[in-house]
Design a protein around this motif. Structure first.
Motif, PDB file in Angstrom:
ATOM      1  N   ASP A 168      44.235  39.382  42.233  1.00  0.00           N
ATOM      2  CA  ASP A 168      43.746  38.294  41.388  1.00  0.00           C
ATOM      3  C   ASP A 168      44.776  37.165  41.283  1.00  0.00           C
ATOM      4  O   ASP A 168      44.411  35.989  41.196  1.00  0.00           O
ATOM      5  CB  ASP A 168      43.378  38.813  40.000  1.00  0.00           C
ATOM      6  N   LYS A 226      44.331  35.220  44.389  1.00  0.00           N
ATOM      7  CA  LYS A 226      43.138  34.368  44.260  1.00  0.00           C
ATOM      8  C   LYS A 226      43.460  33.114  43.451  1.00  0.00           C
ATOM      9  O   LYS A 226      43.020  32.011  43.787  1.00  0.00           O
ATOM     10  CB  LYS A 226      42.005  35.153  43.581  1.00  0.00           C
ATOM     11  N   ILE A 285      39.070  35.606  50.461  1.00  0.00           N
ATOM     12  CA  ILE A 285      39.498  34.748  49.347  1.00  0.00           C
ATOM     13  C   ILE A 285      39.460  33.275  49.749  1.00  0.00           C
ATOM     14  O   ILE A 285      38.909  32.437  49.028  1.00  0.00           O
ATOM     15  CB  ILE A 285      40.921  35.131  48.869  1.00  0.00           C
ATOM     16  N   SER A 299      36.139  31.418  49.769  1.00  0.00           N
ATOM     17  CA  SER A 299      35.349  31.386  48.531  1.00  0.00           C
ATOM     18  C   SER A 299      35.378  29.993  47.896  1.00  0.00           C
ATOM     19  O   SER A 299      36.450  29.461  47.608  1.00  0.00           O
ATOM     20  CB  SER A 299      35.909  32.393  47.515  1.00  0.00           C
ATOM     21  N   TYR A 318      35.689  31.315  42.165  1.00  0.00           N
ATOM     22  CA  TYR A 318      35.803  32.710  41.737  1.00  0.00           C
ATOM     23  C   TYR A 318      35.840  32.744  40.217  1.00  0.00           C
ATOM     24  O   TYR A 318      36.519  31.923  39.584  1.00  0.00           O
ATOM     25  CB  TYR A 318      37.084  33.351  42.294  1.00  0.00           C
TER      26      TYR A 318
END
Length: 308
Positions: A129, A132, A220, A223, A226
């Motif tokens: 995370d 990300k 990732i 994307s 998120y």
């Protein structure tokens, strides 16, 4: 009579075989000539484009074969800005596992006033995370968090103060860059927000190829956004800084699947993964305006499309 018939059958089979061999050779030669001609046209296209490229350095590569399709000033050193986060992630993943949980401390506040932020908070957070938060909204706070968590792990001291943990990480990162052959890269802060940082097309190609081999990283960077929920139930929506992934942007391209933007002062950078039939890596760094990096990436894609 029987012998004559057998001889005719053998000759017929032999002639058929020779004909098939001949056809195969013709087909192979045709595609070889066709591919060579396409390559020549592509080179001519990029040659004409080079005169109009205002970005300081550009690289176009086939992600599958590693082939260099086009390069402009690949050795030129340019401020990476947030592209520095790619090198930080590359090294951090030799220290921390993607799925482990680490502690985030006051290091998230050690950022410049006008930094791009993911707005993460002190507490526990999964490494994936944090990555990300670095790659999607380009959070400088998240870059500090990953560097500090890695620095504490290197020191074997989970209570190491934020700045010391970051400094230790940066020192070891410098050693790692040299060991891994990133000879043209210098990172002094995890976010890349510093004029002392530099890199070039050659090293950016290498780190991009490496990180994109990781399916989690590859997912990732592709994307557009998120939604992250922390342990306290707070929800954050991180939107990708790469406008080519944004469906409402004029720069949107459905065949772009990453990778990272970076901007500092009047240097605007963009690394793109273009996936259509083949996978291409397009690196545009040192553009004078934010829009230029997108326009010039589009121009490169047009040439690739024309020569598919």
């Amino acid at each position: 009579m029987k012998r004559r018939k057998l001889r005719r059958k053998k000759n017929k089979k032999k002639n058929t075989f020779l004909l098939l061999v001949l056809l195969s050779i013709i087909i192979i030669l045709y595609f070889k000539i066709f591919k060579t001609e396409k390559r020549r046209i592509a080179i001519e296209g990029f040659g004409m484009l080079e005169e109009n490229l205002s970005s300081k350095a550009v690289g176009v590569y086939n992600l599958n074969s590693g082939e260099i399709i086009f390069e402009k000033s690949p050795d030129l050193k340019v401020a990476p800005a947030s592209l520095a986060k790619l090198f930080v992630i590359d090294y951090a993943l030799t220290i921390l596992d993607m799925d482990e949980i680490v502690y985030i401390g006051e290091e998230i506040y050690l950022v410049q006033e006008d930094s791009s932020l993911a707005y993460i908070q002190p507490g526990e957070m999964k490494v994936e995370d944090i990555i990300k938060a670095m790659l999607i909204p380009s959070g400088n706070d998240a870059a500090n968090a990953l560097a500090a968590a890695s620095g504490r792990r290197i020191a074997g001291e989970e209570t190491l103060n934020p700045q010391d943990a970051i400094d230790l990480f940066i020192d070891r990162l410098g050693e790692y860059l040299l060991q891994e052959g990133y000879q043209n890269t210098n990172i002094t802060v995890p976010s890349g927000y510093n004029d002392e940082n530099y890199t070039n097309i050659i090293d950016l190609k290498k780190v991009s190829f490496k990180l994109l081999e990781n399916p989690v990283i590859s997912n990732i960077v592709s994307s557009p956004y998120y939604i992250y929920t922390d342990d306290n139930g707070n929800t954050l929506k991180w939107e990708n800084t790469n406008e080519m992934l944004n469906t409402s942007s004029r720069y949107y391209n459905p065949d772009i699947t990453g990778v990272k933007t970076g901007s500092l002062d009047n240097n605007y950078n963009l690394i793109s993964r273009y996936s259509r039939d083949e996978d291409y890596l397009i690196i545009v760094i040192g553009a004078g305006h934010a829009s230029t990096r997108y326009y010039e990436t589009d121009e490169i894609i047009s040439i690739l499309e024309a020569n598919r």
